[in-house]
Design a protein around this motif. Structure first.
Motif, PDB file in Angstrom:
ATOM      1  N   GLU A   1      23.089  45.585  36.011  1.00 27.92           N
ATOM      2  CA  GLU A   1      24.001  46.298  35.123  1.00 27.92           C
ATOM      3  C   GLU A   1      23.618  47.778  35.009  1.00 27.92           C
ATOM      4  OE1 GLU A   1      26.135  44.471  31.527  1.00 27.92           O
ATOM      5  OE2 GLU A   1      24.158  43.509  31.505  1.00 27.92           O
ATOM      6  N   ILE A   2      24.641  48.619  34.893  1.00 31.75           N
ATOM      7  CA  ILE A   2      24.399  50.047  34.685  1.00 31.75           C
ATOM      8  C   ILE A   2      24.097  50.283  33.205  1.00 31.75           C
ATOM      9  CG2 ILE A   2      25.429  52.349  34.708  1.00 31.75           C
ATOM     10  CD1 ILE A   2      26.970  51.547  37.192  1.00 31.75           C
ATOM     11  N   ILE A   3      22.955  50.903  32.942  1.00 32.75           N
ATOM     12  CA  ILE A   3      22.550  51.199  31.570  1.00 32.75           C
ATOM     13  C   ILE A   3      23.150  52.509  31.098  1.00 32.75           C
ATOM     14  CG2 ILE A   3      20.560  51.703  30.078  1.00 32.75           C
ATOM     15  CD1 ILE A   3      18.895  49.908  31.910  1.00 32.75           C
ATOM     16  N   MET A   4      23.177  53.489  31.980  1.00 30.10           N
ATOM     17  CA  MET A   4      23.622  54.817  31.574  1.00 30.10           C
ATOM     18  C   MET A   4      24.076  55.619  32.785  1.00 30.10           C
ATOM     19  SD  MET A   4      21.357  57.780  29.618  1.00 30.10           S
ATOM     20  CE  MET A   4      21.143  56.838  28.116  1.00 30.10           C
ATOM     21  N   ASN A   5      25.170  56.339  32.635  1.00 24.49           N
ATOM     22  CA  ASN A   5      25.614  57.353  33.599  1.00 24.49           C
ATOM     23  C   ASN A   5      25.618  58.693  32.892  1.00 24.49           C
ATOM     24  OD1 ASN A   5      26.973  54.788  34.662  1.00 24.49           O
ATOM     25  ND2 ASN A   5      27.390  56.233  36.302  1.00 24.49           N
ATOM     26  N   TYR A   6      25.114  59.725  33.531  1.00 31.67           N
ATOM     27  CA  TYR A   6      25.172  61.037  32.903  1.00 31.67           C
ATOM     28  C   TYR A   6      25.057  62.129  33.957  1.00 31.67           C
ATOM     29  CZ  TYR A   6      20.011  60.620  33.101  1.00 31.67           C
ATOM     30  OH  TYR A   6      18.723  60.442  33.499  1.00 31.67           O
ATOM     31  N   ASP A   7      25.404  63.330  33.561  1.00 36.57           N
ATOM     32  CA  ASP A   7      25.255  64.490  34.431  1.00 36.57           C
ATOM     33  C   ASP A   7      24.583  65.590  33.631  1.00 36.57           C
ATOM     34  OD1 ASP A   7      27.259  65.339  32.732  1.00 36.57           O
ATOM     35  OD2 ASP A   7      28.842  65.067  34.208  1.00 36.57           O
ATOM     36  N   ALA A   8      24.392  66.740  34.276  1.00 38.15           N
ATOM     37  CA  ALA A   8      23.741  67.855  33.596  1.00 38.15           C
ATOM     38  C   ALA A   8      24.611  68.312  32.435  1.00 38.15           C
ATOM     39  CB  ALA A   8      23.504  68.995  34.573  1.00 38.15           C
ATOM     40  N   GLY A   9      24.004  68.553  31.310  1.00 38.49           N
ATOM     41  CA  GLY A   9      24.767  68.992  30.146  1.00 38.49           C
ATOM     42  C   GLY A   9      23.971  68.797  28.877  1.00 38.49           C
ATOM     43  N   VAL A  10      24.642  68.944  27.740  1.00 32.33           N
ATOM     44  CA  VAL A  10      23.982  68.793  26.445  1.00 32.33           C
ATOM     45  C   VAL A  10      23.665  67.315  26.219  1.00 32.33           C
ATOM     46  CG1 VAL A  10      24.209  69.100  23.958  1.00 32.33           C
ATOM     47  CG2 VAL A  10      25.203  70.785  25.528  1.00 32.33           C
ATOM     48  N   PRO A  11      22.405  66.961  25.917  1.00 33.04           N
ATOM     49  CA  PRO A  11      22.058  65.550  25.722  1.00 33.04           C
ATOM     50  C   PRO A  11      22.695  64.965  24.480  1.00 33.04           C
ATOM     51  CG  PRO A  11      20.196  66.966  25.163  1.00 33.04           C
ATOM     52  CD  PRO A  11      21.235  67.845  25.791  1.00 33.04           C
ATOM     53  N   ASN A  12      23.164  63.718  24.586  1.00 36.54           N
ATOM     54  CA  ASN A  12      23.727  63.006  23.447  1.00 36.54           C
ATOM     55  C   ASN A  12      22.724  62.041  22.828  1.00 36.54           C
ATOM     56  OD1 ASN A  12      26.412  64.092  23.587  1.00 36.54           O
ATOM     57  ND2 ASN A  12      26.747  62.845  25.404  1.00 36.54           N
TER      58      ASN A  12
ATOM     59  N   GLY B   1       8.422  51.249  28.153  1.00 36.53           N
ATOM     60  CA  GLY B   1       7.877  52.373  27.409  1.00 36.53           C
ATOM     61  C   GLY B   1       8.315  53.724  27.916  1.00 36.53           C
ATOM     62  N   ASP B   2       8.984  53.768  29.080  1.00 41.12           N
ATOM     63  CA  ASP B   2       9.405  55.051  29.647  1.00 41.12           C
ATOM     64  C   ASP B   2      10.644  55.585  28.945  1.00 41.12           C
ATOM     65  OD1 ASP B   2       7.343  55.133  31.423  1.00 41.12           O
ATOM     66  OD2 ASP B   2       8.501  54.490  33.166  1.00 41.12           O
ATOM     67  N   LEU B   3      10.752  56.891  28.988  1.00 39.82           N
ATOM     68  CA  LEU B   3      11.833  57.631  28.351  1.00 39.82           C
ATOM     69  C   LEU B   3      12.820  58.086  29.421  1.00 39.82           C
ATOM     70  CD1 LEU B   3      12.256  58.804  25.385  1.00 39.82           C
ATOM     71  CD2 LEU B   3      11.185  60.887  26.245  1.00 39.82           C
ATOM     72  N   PHE B   4      14.120  58.075  29.115  1.00 38.00           N
ATOM     73  CA  PHE B   4      15.113  58.594  30.059  1.00 38.00           C
ATOM     74  C   PHE B   4      16.347  59.033  29.294  1.00 38.00           C
ATOM     75  CE2 PHE B   4      15.795  54.030  29.727  1.00 38.00           C
ATOM     76  CZ  PHE B   4      17.160  53.879  29.672  1.00 38.00           C
ATOM     77  N   GLY B   5      17.248  59.701  30.001  1.00 35.41           N
ATOM     78  CA  GLY B   5      18.474  60.190  29.374  1.00 35.41           C
ATOM     79  C   GLY B   5      18.856  61.574  29.851  1.00 35.41           C
ATOM     80  N   GLU B   6      19.939  62.108  29.280  1.00 34.65           N
ATOM     81  CA  GLU B   6      20.475  63.403  29.724  1.00 34.65           C
ATOM     82  C   GLU B   6      19.468  64.535  29.596  1.00 34.65           C
ATOM     83  OE1 GLU B   6      24.071  61.402  27.553  1.00 34.65           O
ATOM     84  OE2 GLU B   6      21.902  61.537  27.274  1.00 34.65           O
ATOM     85  N   LEU B   7      18.520  64.392  28.713  1.00 33.74           N
ATOM     86  CA  LEU B   7      17.524  65.435  28.498  1.00 33.74           C
ATOM     87  C   LEU B   7      16.774  65.769  29.783  1.00 33.74           C
ATOM     88  CD1 LEU B   7      16.012  67.198  26.375  1.00 33.74           C
ATOM     89  CD2 LEU B   7      14.443  65.271  26.064  1.00 33.74           C
ATOM     90  N   PHE B   8      16.704  64.812  30.727  1.00 33.03           N
ATOM     91  CA  PHE B   8      15.908  64.996  31.930  1.00 33.03           C
ATOM     92  C   PHE B   8      16.749  65.232  33.179  1.00 33.03           C
ATOM     93  CE2 PHE B   8      13.787  62.077  28.998  1.00 33.03           C
ATOM     94  CZ  PHE B   8      12.725  62.888  28.642  1.00 33.03           C
ATOM     95  N   SER B   9      18.029  65.508  33.009  1.00 32.82           N
ATOM     96  CA  SER B   9      18.865  65.795  34.173  1.00 32.82           C
ATOM     97  C   SER B   9      18.538  67.181  34.720  1.00 32.82           C
ATOM     98  CB  SER B   9      20.351  65.717  33.797  1.00 32.82           C
ATOM     99  OG  SER B   9      20.665  66.676  32.804  1.00 32.82           O
ATOM    100  N   LEU B  10      18.701  67.325  36.033  1.00 34.05           N
ATOM    101  CA  LEU B  10      18.498  68.619  36.666  1.00 34.05           C
ATOM    102  C   LEU B  10      19.772  69.442  36.528  1.00 34.05           C
ATOM    103  CD1 LEU B  10      16.697  67.376  39.916  1.00 34.05           C
ATOM    104  CD2 LEU B  10      15.655  68.283  37.832  1.00 34.05           C
ATOM    105  N   PRO B  11      19.662  70.771  36.458  1.00 34.97           N
ATOM    106  CA  PRO B  11      20.839  71.618  36.239  1.00 34.97           C
ATOM    107  C   PRO B  11      21.688  71.790  37.496  1.00 34.97           C
ATOM    108  CG  PRO B  11      18.901  72.990  36.489  1.00 34.97           C
ATOM    109  CD  PRO B  11      18.414  71.566  36.507  1.00 34.97           C
TER     110      PRO B  11
END
Length: 215
Positions: A33-44, A74-84
């Motif tokens: 299952e896909i947990i998250m899709n995101y692109d570069a931008g302001v993190p939600n 324990g790992d962290l992920f999300g839009e905050l770590f997208s490349l510009p």
């Protein structure tokens, strides 16, 4: 550097008090299952993998998909770590049954009215985790820029040996399988296996399966 976790140095009592501050929510996922899709931008939101394993892939504008990293408990992920890079989409997929905790980004960057100690500690933990995540992504990018399979392998093996440490005989284990390593380095698995054999013949490395020794 010891890998930081989101709840490090936060007592059980404080964890119960955190819920009104951060208003987290949890969701379970099945393998594939896909947990998250995101692109570069302001993190939600910021996500923490509480159980299971997942992978982060990038999709470019040509439709090519590459493995960026494996995500462990324990790992962290999300839009905050997208490349510009506007042409990249990021896809986090569950590799096994997963449980993920989500926290709205605004709840992290804005302290609560009580200025609770556990809030400050959690923000400190997230900051350290973000810094470590940035280092991991920078490492992957530098590996991808190596021009040959041999250079990619040597750079990766040197990193693992120096960061994880070696046994008394100089051996160490890589944290992923050889199939996953080929995917991580974005190289053909058969070509990588031939190169590993050639490196052994040239006296650069020795070992078997996940175990290596740098000669």
């Amino acid at each position: 550097m010891k890998k930081r976790r989101v709840l490090d140095d936060i007592s059980r009592e404080s964890r119960a008090l955190m819920l009104p501050c951060f208003q987290p929510w949890w969701k379970d996922y099945k393998a594939g299952e896909i947990i998250m899709n995101y692109d570069a931008g302001v993190p939600n939101s910021i996500a923490v993998l509480e159980k299971g394993s997942a992978k982060l892939q990038i999709l470019n504008d040509n439709g090519d998909v590459y493995l960026l990293e494996h995500i462990n408990e324990g790992d962290l992920f999300g839009e905050l770590f997208s490349l510009p890079l506007d042409s990249f989409e990021y896809i986090v997929t569950a590799e096994s049954t997963c449980r993920v905790m989500f926290v709205g980004y605004e709840h992290v960057i804005k302290p609560c009215e009580n200025l609770c100690n556990h809030h400050s500690q959690l923000i400190s933990n997230l900051f350290m985790m973000a810094a470590q995540k940035s280092q991991e992504l920078s490492l992957h990018i530098s590996l991808m820029h190596q021009s040959t399979i041999r250079q990619k392998l040597m750079a990766y093996l040197n990193y693992v040996a120096s960061s994880k440490g070696t046994r008394s005989d100089g051996s160490f284990d890589i944290p992923i399988s050889l199939a996953e390593l080929a995917d991580y380095l974005s190289v053909d698995r058969s070509a990588m296996m031939r190169e590993i054999k050639a490196m052994k013949n040239d006296g650069l490395i020795s070992g078997n399966r996940r175990e290596f020794i740098l000669m």
